[in-house]
Design a protein around this motif. Sequence first.
Motif, short mmCIF file in Angstrom:
data_model
loop_
_atom_site.label_atom_id
_atom_site.label_comp_id
_atom_site.label_asym_id
_atom_site.label_seq_id
_atom_site.Cartn_x
_atom_site.Cartn_y
_atom_site.Cartn_z
N TYR A 198 0.82 -0.75 0.10
CA TYR A 198 -0.32 0.04 0.31
C TYR A 198 0.97 1.50 0.38
N GLU A 199 2.60 1.01 0.41
CA GLU A 199 2.90 2.57 0.37
C GLU A 199 3.46 2.66 -1.32
N ALA A 200 4.21 1.39 -1.71
CA ALA A 200 3.81 1.79 -3.51
C ALA A 200 2.94 2.68 -3.76
N LYS A 201 1.68 1.96 -3.43
CA LYS A 201 0.39 2.19 -4.62
C LYS A 201 -0.12 4.25 -3.84
N PHE A 202 -0.09 3.84 -2.62
CA PHE A 202 0.09 5.35 -2.26
C PHE A 202 0.85 6.39 -3.52
N LEU A 203 1.97 6.28 -3.39
CA LEU A 203 2.73 7.84 -4.82
C LEU A 203 2.08 6.89 -5.72
N LEU A 204 1.70 5.73 -6.58
CA LEU A 204 1.57 5.70 -7.29
C LEU A 204 0.10 6.36 -7.78
N GLY A 205 -0.44 6.00 -6.72
CA GLY A 205 -2.15 6.87 -6.94
C GLY A 205 -1.98 8.67 -6.47
N ALA A 206 -0.75 9.47 -6.16
CA ALA A 206 -0.56 10.72 -6.21
C ALA A 206 -0.04 11.17 -7.78
N LEU A 207 0.84 10.26 -8.01
CA LEU A 207 1.42 9.94 -9.81
C LEU A 207 0.47 10.04 -10.47
N ALA A 208 -0.40 9.20 -10.53
CA ALA A 208 -1.29 9.04 -11.40
C ALA A 208 -3.19 10.45 -11.49
N ALA A 209 -2.71 11.06 -10.28
CA ALA A 209 -3.94 12.15 -10.35
C ALA A 209 -3.14 13.44 -11.05
N ASN A 255 3.81 -12.32 11.13
CA ASN A 255 3.27 -12.37 10.08
C ASN A 255 4.62 -11.34 9.39
N TYR A 256 5.68 -10.85 8.64
CA TYR A 256 6.64 -10.91 8.16
C TYR A 256 5.99 -9.79 7.37
N TRP A 257 5.71 -8.20 8.00
CA TRP A 257 5.02 -7.73 6.55
C TRP A 257 6.06 -5.88 6.30
N TRP A 258 7.09 -6.24 6.29
CA TRP A 258 7.72 -4.92 6.25
C TRP A 258 7.95 -4.26 4.74
N GLY A 259 8.03 -3.05 4.41
CA GLY A 259 7.54 -2.26 3.49
C GLY A 259 9.32 -1.23 2.42
N MET A 260 8.86 -0.24 2.37
CA MET A 260 9.97 0.55 2.14
C MET A 260 10.72 0.85 3.10
N SER A 261 10.16 0.83 4.18
CA SER A 261 11.88 0.84 5.16
C SER A 261 12.70 0.26 4.82
N LEU A 274 8.16 15.03 -7.72
CA LEU A 274 6.92 14.61 -6.58
C LEU A 274 6.50 13.69 -5.60
N VAL A 275 6.69 12.66 -7.24
CA VAL A 275 7.16 10.65 -6.31
C VAL A 275 8.10 11.03 -4.99
N ASP A 276 9.32 11.26 -5.75
CA ASP A 276 10.32 11.62 -5.26
C ASP A 276 10.11 12.02 -3.32
N VAL A 277 9.72 13.32 -2.96
CA VAL A 277 9.45 13.65 -2.55
C VAL A 277 8.42 13.11 -1.30
N LEU A 278 7.68 12.21 -1.67
CA LEU A 278 7.12 11.21 -1.02
C LEU A 278 7.76 9.96 -0.67
N ARG A 279 8.09 9.55 -1.23
CA ARG A 279 8.51 8.61 -0.97
C ARG A 279 9.80 8.84 0.55
N GLN A 280 10.63 10.01 0.24
CA GLN A 280 10.65 10.14 1.62
C GLN A 280 10.35 10.16 2.68
N SER A 281 8.89 11.57 2.52
CA SER A 281 8.28 11.62 3.35
C SER A 281 7.53 10.36 4.07
N VAL A 282 7.62 9.49 3.44
CA VAL A 282 7.22 8.08 3.65
C VAL A 282 8.05 6.93 4.81
#
Length: 653
Positions: free
Chosen positions: A400-411, A539-545, A564-572
């Motif tokens: 969902y973290e990656a999809k959050f970035l892609l949603g912002a990019l899509a919009a 459950n191992y539920w690792w993400g972008m970090s 935009l994506v780079d800024v959001l990535r760093q924020s996440v």
Amino acid sequence: MLEDYAKARKLGLKQVDRDVAHGLYPYPPALDDILKNQGYQGEVPVGLAEIDLSLIAGTKTRGRQNMFSSGFLPIAEASSEFASKWSDLIDSQRAEGLRDPIVVYEYLQRFYVQEGNKRVSVSRYLGMPTILASITRVTPMPSDEKALRAYHEFTRFYRVCPVYGIISSEEGFYARLAALLDQDLETPWPDELVRDLRSLFDGFSASFRARGGDALDLQVGDAFAHYISIFGFGQLRGLSPKEIDAQVEKIWGEFVVTQGEGARAYLEDPSAGHTAPLPKLKNLAKQAVLAKPFRVAFIYDRNPLSSGWISLHERGRIKLEERLGATVATHAFTDRSSDAAFDQAVDEAIEHGADLIVTCAPTQMRQALRAAAEHPGPAYLNCSVSLSHSAVRGFYGRMYEAKFLLGALAASLAEHHKVGYVAESPVFSTVAEINAFAIGAAMVDPHASVHLKWFSAKDHDWRRELREEGVHIISGRDYANPLAPKESWGLYRVEENGAETHLAEPVWKWGRYYEMLVRSIRNDTWKKEGEKIPGQSLNYWWGMSAGVLDVRLSEELPRGQRMLVDVLRQSVLSGRVHPFTGELRAQGGDVVQGPDAGRLTSEQIVRMRWLNENVVGRLPEQRELDRDGLVEVEVAGVIPVDPSTVLLKNTSR
């Protein structure tokens, strides 16, 4: 024998004292009193049957209630006529057995004695498991309550399989049990099958209760169905009580973690031990152990050449070997969807000294559980999240973290405020990914709407539907389809001439994920995690970090979108931004949580069943799903399914 009566009475009086101390009614309840308040439709003769003594809950009428404790142990004075008759009865029981059936009324799968209270009392004292009874069923009043719907399903089950005691309060349970035995609730089951099921259940129930099952928040029927689903009924028929008990012992941890709503722990970030180098060797024995390559078996249900999902894991396996070199040895088994093929792969992996067995689909969890029970020793992993099991750990990524970035990019790229999202199946974590995408889109464009479609929905042309809805920016599959290499995937744009331009995609880094898991097993982090969080599924539920997920952008994207994506990535990554923090609203404006609320819990995110307010679409219904979608949803779905229509028998032995 009066000596037996004295012992039984002493136990009965203790039971009365305990009940009184806890504010409980100290005598057997009377069914007439229960029905006086609730009413009933009528009575139906059922006939003679052996019933489990644990299911006898009380008496039919008040009568001699105060002669017994709530558990039917005697409490009348030892000098009474009742005590004399009770003593004569136990002598007769030991000499000849009880020949005459007791008379009981059954109400909601519990029995109330009209004739034979002393016989029940003697049998309880002697520890007898069952007793012969003449049964009359009391039909409850019509109601839409869940418990009564479940009971009416039981009456359907009893008509085709006359066995009492397999109790569950969950709707759909008996249909699922029937499916596990390749049966249904319409056609009477073969007599031999009914006999074998009754025998198996009696052995399982005795073992389950002897090990403390009654203290778990788990109905014996639910535990029994779980037992059958792991081993398969065909392999259980004819087992002796001793053999059944040995199997129950092997999987006891499964009952502990599945009780109640299930006890699940989500490990969201690797501990230091996952990435730390292996500890310095202190003796030759350890040197010898670590000199041996760590062996990992990957058992795939499909083939990397035909499945994009398996292809991702296969690349991860190869990357694991590249990262750890000669310290690890891996082997891939492909096309092992059937039980026979899966078991053959496990046998071969065990023969070659596997330290870790990895399965990459939630639908393989049952097979992995059976392997873990029959071949303890290796560590077992299943690529899934939120399935409650102890012997097999789940692992997945916070996509969902990656999809959050892609949603912002899509919009930011969409015209007319519309973007499309095509999801696979409504299983755990999928809804969170949809909502995170929608929340990311709304953050960039408050008027953005996300038009939701499903790959697993049959008789739907999602491409045509999105085209008619005027949607040109689409989030499709997360990976390429080897069988359709020209099919667009990731985030892409449909041009005016129908051509499709790739824009971005989520990136799985399974090689890094597997490397950290292997390190955790070799340096005992895996073991310590299990000891630190006992009684829960891990459950191992690792993400972008953790570096196991990311987003890759097309070089053709405008600089502004890349920034935009780079800024959001760093924020996440820093934790400053999270899609499920603060105000959240579902479709229709329903408030999920207020603006001052913190982040949803891991459980709330993984098992999400609501759709964000800017999503146009809905979760599919069972009848709309294709076969593959149905099988996935039956195992780990967020929508209800009728298990009798999911072809579970195709995965049985």
